[in-house]
Design a protein around this motif. Sequence first.
Motif, PDB file in Angstrom:
ATOM      1  N   PRO A 147       0.810  -1.223   0.000  1.00 52.68           N
ATOM      2  CA  PRO A 147       0.000   0.000   0.000  1.00 52.68           C
ATOM      3  C   PRO A 147       0.841   1.270   0.000  1.00 52.68           C
ATOM      4  CG  PRO A 147      -0.833  -1.566   1.606  1.00 52.68           C
ATOM      5  CD  PRO A 147       0.462  -2.105   1.131  1.00 52.68           C
ATOM      6  N   ALA A 148       1.988   1.251   0.671  1.00 53.69           N
ATOM      7  CA  ALA A 148       2.859   2.425   0.671  1.00 53.69           C
ATOM      8  C   ALA A 148       3.548   2.598  -0.674  1.00 53.69           C
ATOM      9  CB  ALA A 148       3.896   2.309   1.786  1.00 53.69           C
ATOM     10  N   LEU A 149       4.007   1.507  -1.256  1.00 55.26           N
ATOM     11  CA  LEU A 149       4.697   1.600  -2.547  1.00 55.26           C
ATOM     12  C   LEU A 149       3.800   2.156  -3.642  1.00 55.26           C
ATOM     13  CD1 LEU A 149       6.709  -1.738  -2.495  1.00 55.26           C
ATOM     14  CD2 LEU A 149       7.690   0.561  -2.610  1.00 55.26           C
ATOM     15  N   ARG A 150       2.509   2.004  -3.479  1.00 53.41           N
ATOM     16  CA  ARG A 150       1.575   2.525  -4.475  1.00 53.41           C
ATOM     17  C   ARG A 150       1.589   4.052  -4.554  1.00 53.41           C
ATOM     18  NH1 ARG A 150      -3.799  -1.167  -3.289  1.00 53.41           N
ATOM     19  NH2 ARG A 150      -3.209  -2.983  -4.526  1.00 53.41           N
ATOM     20  N   GLU A 151       2.252   4.692  -3.605  1.00 51.70           N
ATOM     21  CA  GLU A 151       2.384   6.142  -3.660  1.00 51.70           C
ATOM     22  C   GLU A 151       3.219   6.589  -4.864  1.00 51.70           C
ATOM     23  OE1 GLU A 151       1.504   8.955  -1.145  1.00 51.70           O
ATOM     24  OE2 GLU A 151      -0.083   7.458  -1.373  1.00 51.70           O
ATOM     25  N   ASP A 152       4.003   5.686  -5.412  1.00 53.80           N
ATOM     26  CA  ASP A 152       4.860   6.021  -6.546  1.00 53.80           C
ATOM     27  C   ASP A 152       4.702   4.933  -7.604  1.00 53.80           C
ATOM     28  OD1 ASP A 152       7.423   5.884  -8.185  1.00 53.80           O
ATOM     29  OD2 ASP A 152       7.793   7.727  -7.055  1.00 53.80           O
TER      30      ASP A 152
ATOM     31  N   LEU B  53      10.865 -11.153  -3.901  1.00 52.84           N
ATOM     32  CA  LEU B  53      11.433 -10.167  -2.985  1.00 52.84           C
ATOM     33  C   LEU B  53      10.687 -10.189  -1.651  1.00 52.84           C
ATOM     34  CD1 LEU B  53      11.709  -7.039  -5.337  1.00 52.84           C
ATOM     35  CD2 LEU B  53      13.472  -8.764  -4.875  1.00 52.84           C
ATOM     36  N   THR B  54      11.406  -9.766  -0.603  1.00 57.40           N
ATOM     37  CA  THR B  54      10.776  -9.484   0.687  1.00 57.40           C
ATOM     38  C   THR B  54      11.123  -8.054   1.084  1.00 57.40           C
ATOM     39  OG1 THR B  54      12.677 -10.375   1.899  1.00 57.40           O
ATOM     40  CG2 THR B  54      10.849 -11.884   1.470  1.00 57.40           C
ATOM     41  N   ALA B  55      10.276  -7.479   1.931  1.00 58.99           N
ATOM     42  CA  ALA B  55      10.448  -6.084   2.329  1.00 58.99           C
ATOM     43  C   ALA B  55      10.493  -5.956   3.840  1.00 58.99           C
ATOM     44  CB  ALA B  55       9.319  -5.223   1.767  1.00 58.99           C
ATOM     45  N   GLY B  56      11.182  -4.910   4.304  1.00 58.97           N
ATOM     46  CA  GLY B  56      11.258  -4.610   5.723  1.00 58.97           C
ATOM     47  C   GLY B  56      10.921  -3.154   5.986  1.00 58.97           C
ATOM     48  N   MET B  57      10.961  -2.789   7.245  1.00 52.22           N
ATOM     49  CA  MET B  57      10.647  -1.438   7.671  1.00 52.22           C
ATOM     50  C   MET B  57      11.722  -0.971   8.631  1.00 52.22           C
ATOM     51  SD  MET B  57       7.393  -0.150   9.940  1.00 52.22           S
ATOM     52  CE  MET B  57       6.144  -0.648   8.770  1.00 52.22           C
TER      53      MET B  57
ATOM     54  N   ASP C 174       5.728  -0.336  -9.903  1.00 52.71           N
ATOM     55  CA  ASP C 174       5.990  -1.184 -11.069  1.00 52.71           C
ATOM     56  C   ASP C 174       7.273  -1.989 -10.899  1.00 52.71           C
ATOM     57  OD1 ASP C 174       3.724  -0.299 -12.325  1.00 52.71           O
ATOM     58  OD2 ASP C 174       4.739   1.172 -13.584  1.00 52.71           O
ATOM     59  N   ARG C 175       8.236  -1.403 -10.215  1.00 52.18           N
ATOM     60  CA  ARG C 175       9.528  -2.054 -10.049  1.00 52.18           C
ATOM     61  C   ARG C 175       9.456  -3.216  -9.053  1.00 52.18           C
ATOM     62  NH1 ARG C 175      14.517   1.624  -8.109  1.00 52.18           N
ATOM     63  NH2 ARG C 175      13.577   2.965  -9.713  1.00 52.18           N
ATOM     64  N   TYR C 176       8.631  -3.064  -8.013  1.00 58.36           N
ATOM     65  CA  TYR C 176       8.743  -4.001  -6.889  1.00 58.36           C
ATOM     66  C   TYR C 176       7.500  -4.844  -6.593  1.00 58.36           C
ATOM     67  CZ  TYR C 176      12.974  -1.354  -5.700  1.00 58.36           C
ATOM     68  OH  TYR C 176      14.210  -0.751  -5.732  1.00 58.36           O
ATOM     69  N   VAL C 177       6.297  -4.327  -6.797  1.00 53.02           N
ATOM     70  CA  VAL C 177       5.104  -4.985  -6.256  1.00 53.02           C
ATOM     71  C   VAL C 177       4.923  -6.405  -6.781  1.00 53.02           C
ATOM     72  CG1 VAL C 177       2.577  -4.945  -6.222  1.00 53.02           C
ATOM     73  CG2 VAL C 177       3.874  -2.875  -5.648  1.00 53.02           C
TER      74      VAL C 177
ATOM     75  N   MET D 110      17.821  -8.799   6.405  1.00 53.93           N
ATOM     76  CA  MET D 110      18.245  -9.394   5.141  1.00 53.93           C
ATOM     77  C   MET D 110      17.160  -9.286   4.072  1.00 53.93           C
ATOM     78  SD  MET D 110      21.309 -10.134   5.729  1.00 53.93           S
ATOM     79  CE  MET D 110      21.831 -11.178   4.377  1.00 53.93           C
ATOM     80  N   SER D 111      16.131  -8.480   4.336  1.00 54.88           N
ATOM     81  CA  SER D 111      15.108  -8.246   3.317  1.00 54.88           C
ATOM     82  C   SER D 111      15.730  -7.562   2.104  1.00 54.88           C
ATOM     83  CB  SER D 111      13.986  -7.378   3.896  1.00 54.88           C
ATOM     84  OG  SER D 111      13.362  -8.011   4.993  1.00 54.88           O
ATOM     85  N   ASP D 112      15.038  -7.619   0.994  1.00 49.66           N
ATOM     86  CA  ASP D 112      15.574  -7.058  -0.248  1.00 49.66           C
ATOM     87  C   ASP D 112      15.451  -5.547  -0.306  1.00 49.66           C
ATOM     88  OD1 ASP D 112      16.296  -9.526  -1.835  1.00 49.66           O
ATOM     89  OD2 ASP D 112      14.207  -9.964  -1.353  1.00 49.66           O
ATOM     90  N   LEU D 113      14.443  -5.005   0.320  1.00 50.89           N
ATOM     91  CA  LEU D 113      14.279  -3.556   0.328  1.00 50.89           C
ATOM     92  C   LEU D 113      13.594  -3.131   1.610  1.00 50.89           C
ATOM     93  CD1 LEU D 113      11.005  -2.733  -0.776  1.00 50.89           C
ATOM     94  CD2 LEU D 113      11.986  -4.105  -2.604  1.00 50.89           C
ATOM     95  N   PHE D 114      13.796  -1.866   1.967  1.00 50.11           N
ATOM     96  CA  PHE D 114      13.278  -1.332   3.219  1.00 50.11           C
ATOM     97  C   PHE D 114      12.574  -0.009   2.978  1.00 50.11           C
ATOM     98  CE2 PHE D 114      16.989  -3.875   4.066  1.00 50.11           C
ATOM     99  CZ  PHE D 114      16.604  -4.679   5.120  1.00 50.11           C
ATOM    100  N   LEU D 115      11.466   0.177   3.670  1.00 48.62           N
ATOM    101  CA  LEU D 115      10.856   1.488   3.740  1.00 48.62           C
ATOM    102  C   LEU D 115      11.396   2.168   4.984  1.00 48.62           C
ATOM    103  CD1 LEU D 115       9.008   0.138   1.640  1.00 48.62           C
ATOM    104  CD2 LEU D 115       7.104   1.434   2.626  1.00 48.62           C
ATOM    105  N   THR D 116      11.925   3.365   4.814  1.00 44.73           N
ATOM    106  CA  THR D 116      12.553   4.058   5.936  1.00 44.73           C
ATOM    107  C   THR D 116      12.175   5.527   5.903  1.00 44.73           C
ATOM    108  OG1 THR D 116      14.633   4.301   7.137  1.00 44.73           O
ATOM    109  CG2 THR D 116      14.692   4.714   4.766  1.00 44.73           C
ATOM    110  N   LEU D 117      12.401   6.198   7.017  1.00 45.70           N
ATOM    111  CA  LEU D 117      12.105   7.623   7.150  1.00 45.70           C
ATOM    112  C   LEU D 117      13.393   8.398   7.384  1.00 45.70           C
ATOM    113  CD1 LEU D 117       8.943   7.510   9.459  1.00 45.70           C
ATOM    114  CD2 LEU D 117       9.005   7.828   6.986  1.00 45.70           C
ATOM    115  N   ALA D 118      13.494   9.552   6.732  1.00 44.84           N
ATOM    116  CA  ALA D 118      14.647  10.436   6.908  1.00 44.84           C
ATOM    117  C   ALA D 118      14.189  11.862   6.648  1.00 44.84           C
ATOM    118  CB  ALA D 118      15.785  10.046   5.964  1.00 44.84           C
ATOM    119  N   ASN D 119      14.974  12.812   7.139  1.00 48.70           N
ATOM    120  CA  ASN D 119      14.615  14.226   7.027  1.00 48.70           C
ATOM    121  C   ASN D 119      15.245  14.871   5.800  1.00 48.70           C
ATOM    122  OD1 ASN D 119      13.045  14.971   9.508  1.00 48.70           O
ATOM    123  ND2 ASN D 119      14.842  14.059  10.492  1.00 48.70           N
ATOM    124  N   THR D 120      14.409  15.540   5.015  1.00 45.44           N
ATOM    125  CA  THR D 120      14.874  16.464   3.988  1.00 45.44           C
ATOM    126  C   THR D 120      14.609  17.876   4.500  1.00 45.44           C
ATOM    127  OG1 THR D 120      12.741  16.612   2.856  1.00 45.44           O
ATOM    128  CG2 THR D 120      14.200  14.792   2.231  1.00 45.44           C
TER     129      THR D 120
END
Length: 550
Positions: free
Chosen positions: A138-143, A172-176, A148-151, A215-225
């Motif tokens: 659901p988060a990846l659907r924001e882009d 693939l597996t995903a982490g947070m 298209d690359r991951y889902v 060891m997941s393939d990709l991670f959703l993370t938060l950082a400051n811009t």
Amino acid sequence: MTHDVLNQVPPLVGFDGMDHPVFPEALARFGATDASESLHKIARAAGSAHAFALGDRAEAHPPVLHTHDRYGHRVDQVAYDPSYHKLMATATGFGLHAAPWTSNDPNAHLVRAVGFNLWGAVDAGHQCPITMTYAAVPALREDADLADRYVAKLAAGGYDPSFRAPEEKEFLTAGMSMTEKQGGSDIRANTTTATPQPDGTYLINGHKWFTSAPMSDLFLTLANTDAGVTCFVLPRVLPDGTANGLRLQRLKTKLGNHSNASSEVEYVNAVGWRLGDEGRGVATIIRMVNATRLDCALGSATSMRVGVQMAVHHAIHRHAFGKALVDQPLMRNVLADLAVEAEAATSTALWLASLTDRSEAGDDQAELLRRIGIAVTKYYVCKRAPIHAAEALECLGGNGYIEDSRMPRLYREAPLMSIWEGSGNVAALDTLRAAAKQPESVAALMSELDAARGAEPRYDAFLDRLGSAFADVDTVQLRARRIVGELAVALQASQLLRHGHPAVAEAFVASRLAGDHGDVFGTLPAGLDLAPIIERATLKGTGEVEEFIA
């Protein structure tokens, strides 16, 4: 004679968890009976000796961190026991990860929730990456480009733990990776930074306090811009095959959940792709959080179901004072009380999963209900799981305190669901936040609760009192736990009154709504019909029904 084994309970193995009536009843209610055969397959696998052996081994042999190879090169690898990989392969093969998001089945999320509950009896640790892979979509659907690359690869029915770029893998597996040591749930206190690069990527630098399944393939993370907290997608391996800048600092030594690796991660110029608008990271990541919170409720419901079934099995086969324990009045009260709690939690969690199906089909009312219903249920059901596990363990006496019974593992695991994705206070306050920002969600919930009016006067009276809960604005935060807890109880009661077994609904209303219940389990009022309640929690027969090879 001293070595004769008498009055001991046979192993609870070789069963089909779909024998629990709550599952076929839910499938029938939502028109999903065509999934019964596949769910029986999961249930029989989960009840097999082979699956229990895998779960036991994964828990007994936790993952090991290797930061460097023998020559001193940084590798940042976590080594798992082969049993863990077999559990992951089985879960993804059953479609318990992100598969529903790409399915054409109108009940895909409900069916997945039933399977997730059934398979969860084997091992809770590996379900963490299964949940995060499910929730990432659901988060990846924001882009659209990132989706298209991951889902499709996140939803594909397979598992590949190899250390390769996502572009080179089929599964693939995903982490947070959100919380930091100085903030915890207060993610606006995060200090991790994201610096934009000419090619549109960002360089991420900072430290994350909890990153599970590293060891997941990709991670959703938060950082400051410069615009504030922003969400990013970080692959573990970059498209050119080199390791991204994720440095594993240590693995956490946890109370439970031992088969799953939870780590501290340092980002050193890690390359990330922005997900959603800058400064809108919280709004983006909450799409993932809502899905993981659903699995928290499902996980706690699994804990309750497994605990009471083990307790009932023990009580049927164990004798004391001339009777089977199950025939002792006070023990019957305890078992029935545990069963009522488990069935209410399971029914409500499955209803929430069905709301996801309706929401995906474009039902805006279902999405409103889902948003507030998940927060309410996550708070209450996950808060009840630890005391439920303690009482179920006690039903086995000293045998329950021994690791071989698996009850200590259930007990250690139970508090996690109340902590993960926001502790009790966070979940309760999130409900108030939803009520303030989306008052229509409260209206939707109250409308859902009103649908059960007229079936039981005690329920109607409880709703009348609940209607004024939000009235005193000045004290609403102070009363948040009481308000949300009562909303959760009313929601469970509405599900049982409308769709549950009459004996279960009557026991729930008489004890939870009418106030005729003590502060421990086993205090149901006299005069209730306990036999069908206990019967519904009894697994029919033992003996190996199906072996499987992951």
